[in-house]
Design a protein around this motif. Structure first.
Motif, PDB file in Angstrom:
ATOM      1  N   ASP A  32      83.276  40.947  34.891  1.00 51.81           N
ATOM      2  CA  ASP A  32      82.823  40.687  36.263  1.00 51.81           C
ATOM      3  C   ASP A  32      82.250  39.280  36.377  1.00 51.81           C
ATOM      4  O   ASP A  32      81.022  39.093  36.351  1.00 51.81           O
ATOM      5  CB  ASP A  32      81.747  41.696  36.668  1.00 51.81           C
ATOM      6  N   PRO A  33      83.086  38.264  36.521  1.00 52.92           N
ATOM      7  CA  PRO A  33      82.586  36.885  36.551  1.00 52.92           C
ATOM      8  C   PRO A  33      82.051  36.473  37.927  1.00 52.92           C
ATOM      9  O   PRO A  33      82.596  35.585  38.597  1.00 52.92           O
ATOM     10  CB  PRO A  33      83.827  36.070  36.165  1.00 52.92           C
ATOM     11  N   HIS A  34      80.955  37.106  38.336  1.00 54.39           N
ATOM     12  CA  HIS A  34      80.361  36.725  39.612  1.00 54.39           C
ATOM     13  C   HIS A  34      79.628  35.394  39.466  1.00 54.39           C
ATOM     14  O   HIS A  34      79.349  34.916  38.351  1.00 54.39           O
ATOM     15  CB  HIS A  34      79.442  37.823  40.140  1.00 54.39           C
ATOM     16  N   ALA A  35      79.296  34.790  40.588  1.00 52.83           N
ATOM     17  CA  ALA A  35      78.755  33.432  40.577  1.00 52.83           C
ATOM     18  C   ALA A  35      77.482  33.331  39.754  1.00 52.83           C
ATOM     19  O   ALA A  35      77.277  32.357  39.018  1.00 52.83           O
ATOM     20  CB  ALA A  35      78.508  32.963  42.010  1.00 52.83           C
ATOM     21  N   GLY A  36      76.593  34.329  39.869  1.00 52.12           N
ATOM     22  CA  GLY A  36      75.337  34.285  39.129  1.00 52.12           C
ATOM     23  C   GLY A  36      75.543  34.307  37.628  1.00 52.12           C
ATOM     24  O   GLY A  36      74.825  33.618  36.879  1.00 52.12           O
ATOM     25  N   LEU A  37      76.508  35.087  37.176  1.00 49.55           N
ATOM     26  CA  LEU A  37      76.757  35.166  35.738  1.00 49.55           C
ATOM     27  C   LEU A  37      77.395  33.885  35.225  1.00 49.55           C
ATOM     28  O   LEU A  37      77.056  33.407  34.132  1.00 49.55           O
ATOM     29  CB  LEU A  37      77.654  36.365  35.432  1.00 49.55           C
ATOM     30  N   GLU A  42      76.241  28.739  32.283  1.00 51.28           N
ATOM     31  CA  GLU A  42      76.362  27.298  32.509  1.00 51.28           C
ATOM     32  C   GLU A  42      77.819  26.879  32.705  1.00 51.28           C
ATOM     33  O   GLU A  42      78.283  25.844  32.216  1.00 51.28           O
ATOM     34  CB  GLU A  42      75.702  26.489  31.377  1.00 51.28           C
ATOM     35  N   LEU A  43      78.528  27.722  33.456  1.00 50.23           N
ATOM     36  CA  LEU A  43      79.918  27.454  33.801  1.00 50.23           C
ATOM     37  C   LEU A  43      80.031  27.194  35.297  1.00 50.23           C
ATOM     38  O   LEU A  43      79.272  27.770  36.089  1.00 50.23           O
ATOM     39  CB  LEU A  43      80.816  28.639  33.431  1.00 50.23           C
ATOM     40  N   PRO A  44      80.982  26.377  35.721  1.00 48.14           N
ATOM     41  CA  PRO A  44      81.167  26.159  37.157  1.00 48.14           C
ATOM     42  C   PRO A  44      81.751  27.395  37.841  1.00 48.14           C
ATOM     43  O   PRO A  44      82.502  28.157  37.222  1.00 48.14           O
ATOM     44  CB  PRO A  44      82.156  24.990  37.208  1.00 48.14           C
ATOM     45  N   ALA A  51      88.280  30.837  33.792  1.00 49.71           N
ATOM     46  CA  ALA A  51      89.171  30.843  32.634  1.00 49.71           C
ATOM     47  C   ALA A  51      88.377  30.807  31.337  1.00 49.71           C
ATOM     48  O   ALA A  51      88.665  31.563  30.394  1.00 49.71           O
ATOM     49  CB  ALA A  51      90.130  29.660  32.707  1.00 49.71           C
ATOM     50  N   THR A  52      87.366  29.946  31.268  1.00 51.95           N
ATOM     51  CA  THR A  52      86.528  29.866  30.062  1.00 51.95           C
ATOM     52  C   THR A  52      85.815  31.187  29.827  1.00 51.95           C
ATOM     53  O   THR A  52      85.775  31.698  28.697  1.00 51.95           O
ATOM     54  CB  THR A  52      85.509  28.731  30.209  1.00 51.95           C
ATOM     55  N   PHE A  53      85.262  31.746  30.890  1.00 54.09           N
ATOM     56  CA  PHE A  53      84.559  33.031  30.811  1.00 54.09           C
ATOM     57  C   PHE A  53      85.497  34.131  30.317  1.00 54.09           C
ATOM     58  O   PHE A  53      85.174  34.874  29.382  1.00 54.09           O
ATOM     59  CB  PHE A  53      84.018  33.374  32.196  1.00 54.09           C
ATOM     60  N   SER A  54      86.668  34.229  30.919  1.00 55.65           N
ATOM     61  CA  SER A  54      87.594  35.325  30.608  1.00 55.65           C
ATOM     62  C   SER A  54      88.081  35.253  29.166  1.00 55.65           C
ATOM     63  O   SER A  54      88.174  36.277  28.480  1.00 55.65           O
ATOM     64  CB  SER A  54      88.776  35.295  31.576  1.00 55.65           C
ATOM     65  N   ARG A  55      88.380  34.052  28.702  1.00 60.47           N
ATOM     66  CA  ARG A  55      88.840  33.900  27.322  1.00 60.47           C
ATOM     67  C   ARG A  55      87.750  34.279  26.329  1.00 60.47           C
ATOM     68  O   ARG A  55      88.024  34.912  25.299  1.00 60.47           O
ATOM     69  CB  ARG A  55      89.308  32.468  27.082  1.00 60.47           C
ATOM     70  N   ALA A 266      75.566  39.693  29.595  1.00 61.55           N
ATOM     71  CA  ALA A 266      74.328  38.907  29.530  1.00 61.55           C
ATOM     72  C   ALA A 266      74.129  38.268  28.171  1.00 61.55           C
ATOM     73  O   ALA A 266      73.345  37.323  28.029  1.00 61.55           O
ATOM     74  CB  ALA A 266      73.127  39.786  29.873  1.00 61.55           C
ATOM     75  N   ALA A 267      74.844  38.752  27.150  1.00 58.66           N
ATOM     76  CA  ALA A 267      74.711  38.192  25.802  1.00 58.66           C
ATOM     77  C   ALA A 267      75.466  36.880  25.644  1.00 58.66           C
ATOM     78  O   ALA A 267      75.289  36.178  24.638  1.00 58.66           O
ATOM     79  CB  ALA A 267      75.215  39.190  24.765  1.00 58.66           C
ATOM     80  N   GLY A 268      76.326  36.521  26.606  1.00 57.66           N
ATOM     81  CA  GLY A 268      77.108  35.296  26.510  1.00 57.66           C
ATOM     82  C   GLY A 268      76.269  34.062  26.782  1.00 57.66           C
ATOM     83  O   GLY A 268      75.086  34.155  27.121  1.00 57.66           O
ATOM     84  N   PRO A 269      76.862  32.892  26.609  1.00 56.43           N
ATOM     85  CA  PRO A 269      78.301  32.634  26.447  1.00 56.43           C
ATOM     86  C   PRO A 269      78.809  32.629  25.007  1.00 56.43           C
ATOM     87  O   PRO A 269      80.007  32.446  24.798  1.00 56.43           O
ATOM     88  CB  PRO A 269      78.456  31.235  27.056  1.00 56.43           C
ATOM     89  N   SER A 270      77.937  32.815  24.030  1.00 59.52           N
ATOM     90  CA  SER A 270      78.386  32.799  22.645  1.00 59.52           C
ATOM     91  C   SER A 270      79.306  33.980  22.366  1.00 59.52           C
ATOM     92  O   SER A 270      78.934  35.142  22.586  1.00 59.52           O
ATOM     93  CB  SER A 270      77.187  32.865  21.697  1.00 59.52           C
ATOM     94  N   VAL A 271      80.512  33.710  21.870  1.00 57.92           N
ATOM     95  CA  VAL A 271      81.445  34.783  21.540  1.00 57.92           C
ATOM     96  C   VAL A 271      80.866  35.680  20.463  1.00 57.92           C
ATOM     97  O   VAL A 271      80.981  36.914  20.529  1.00 57.92           O
ATOM     98  CB  VAL A 271      82.808  34.196  21.100  1.00 57.92           C
TER      99      VAL A 271
END
Length: 286
Positions: A32-37, A42-44, A51-55, A266-271
């Motif tokens: 669920d890549p909503h704007a707040g997440l 720290e992604l646009p 794309a960065t989030f989904s990968r 919430a644990a991201g962005p570290s894979v």
């Protein structure tokens, strides 16, 4: 996990999902890549950020979860470029053998619901998923064109039955013309169409919120649909925990997909941090 089974036809979605849960546990990762997440990561708030989030999520949950559940709306809001990212996510999951349940909640009649089904459930479609969510409140039978296509190709459909939003109660608990609740009618339709039996899950599931209290059993959905898989949002940030598996679902707890989004993401962005969180959540609910 391929739906192909040679001359005997495709392996049913219910069987594939059941096998995935047996192998990995019941955790279903909401994407669920909503704007707040995105901001938290720290992604646009842009297709590039999506794309960065989904990968990252796909890399993190590979081999950790039974399936992923992308929320289409958060991709659609970015237009065609956002949908291109969703196509990439679905294709990437398919290449890795990760089941996908695309959360689109479509609901319509006749050729229109058939066209939605072609968009998401036809093999080779750009947005091909293993299953979709659908709204049955134009009548559960109105979704049969989607169900027919799903069953033909080893795909699945999850019908909204008992949702956790307060507005849902007035519709889903209402008494239909046959004297039973609307939700019970949906459950009966899922059981009838899903093709499951005592040992294999059906391919038409139900969406039942983990925060609905005793409604699932009190309204008789457990007895009416014993073979259906249950997609259960509400775990984690929405308040449900391990206790709700037994309290809400009773003997059907083994059919529950524990849907977690914010509690995982919430644990991201570290894979690596995401992988650890997914592993911990899987252990909690297995």
């Amino acid at each position: 996990m391929s739906s192909t089974a040679g001359a005997t036809g495709p392996v049913s979605f219910g069987a594939r999902l059941q096998a995935a849960v047996a192998e990995h546990g019941p955790l279903l990762a909401g994407v669920d890549p909503h704007a707040g997440l995105l901001a938290q990561w720290e992604l646009p708030d842009s297709p590039a950020g999506l794309a960065t989030f989904s990968r990252a999520v796909l890399d993190a949950v590979d081999g950790q979860v039974a399936a992923i559940k992308p929320q289409s709306a958060f991709y659609e809001r970015h237009g065609s470029r956002g949908l291109a990212v969703l196509e990439e996510l679905l294709a990437g999951a398919r290449e890795r053998g990760i089941l996908t349940i695309l959360d689109v909640k479509r609901g319509d009649i006749g050729s229109t619901i058939g066209a939605y089904a072609e968009a998401y459930l036809r093999p080779g479609a750009p947005l091909e998923a293993d299953a979709i969510t659908a709204s049955p409140f134009l009548g559960a039978g109105s979704l049969d064109p989607a169900v027919d296509l799903a069953l033909e190709h080893g795909k699945g459909v999850f019908l909204l039955a008992l949702t956790s939003n307060p507005e849902g109660h007035g519709v889903q608990h209402a008494i239909a013309a046959d004297g039973t609740s609307v939700a019970l009618g949906v459950a009966r339709h899922a059981e009838e169409r899903g093709g499951g039996d005592g040992s294999v899950w059906g391919s038409v599931g139900l969406v039942v919120g983990a925060t609905v209290g005793d409604a699932y059993r009190r309204l008789g959905l457990d007895a009416a649909a014993p073979s259906v898989p249950l997609l259960a949002p509400g775990f984690g940030a929405q308040g449900a925990g391990i206790a709700e598996l037994a309290d809400v679902f009773g003997e059907s707890a083994g059919h529950v997909l524990v849907s977690v989004s914010r509690g995982l993401l919430a644990a991201g962005p570290s894979v690596e941090d995401l992988r650890v969180r997914a592993k911990d959540l899987q252990a909690d609910y297995s």
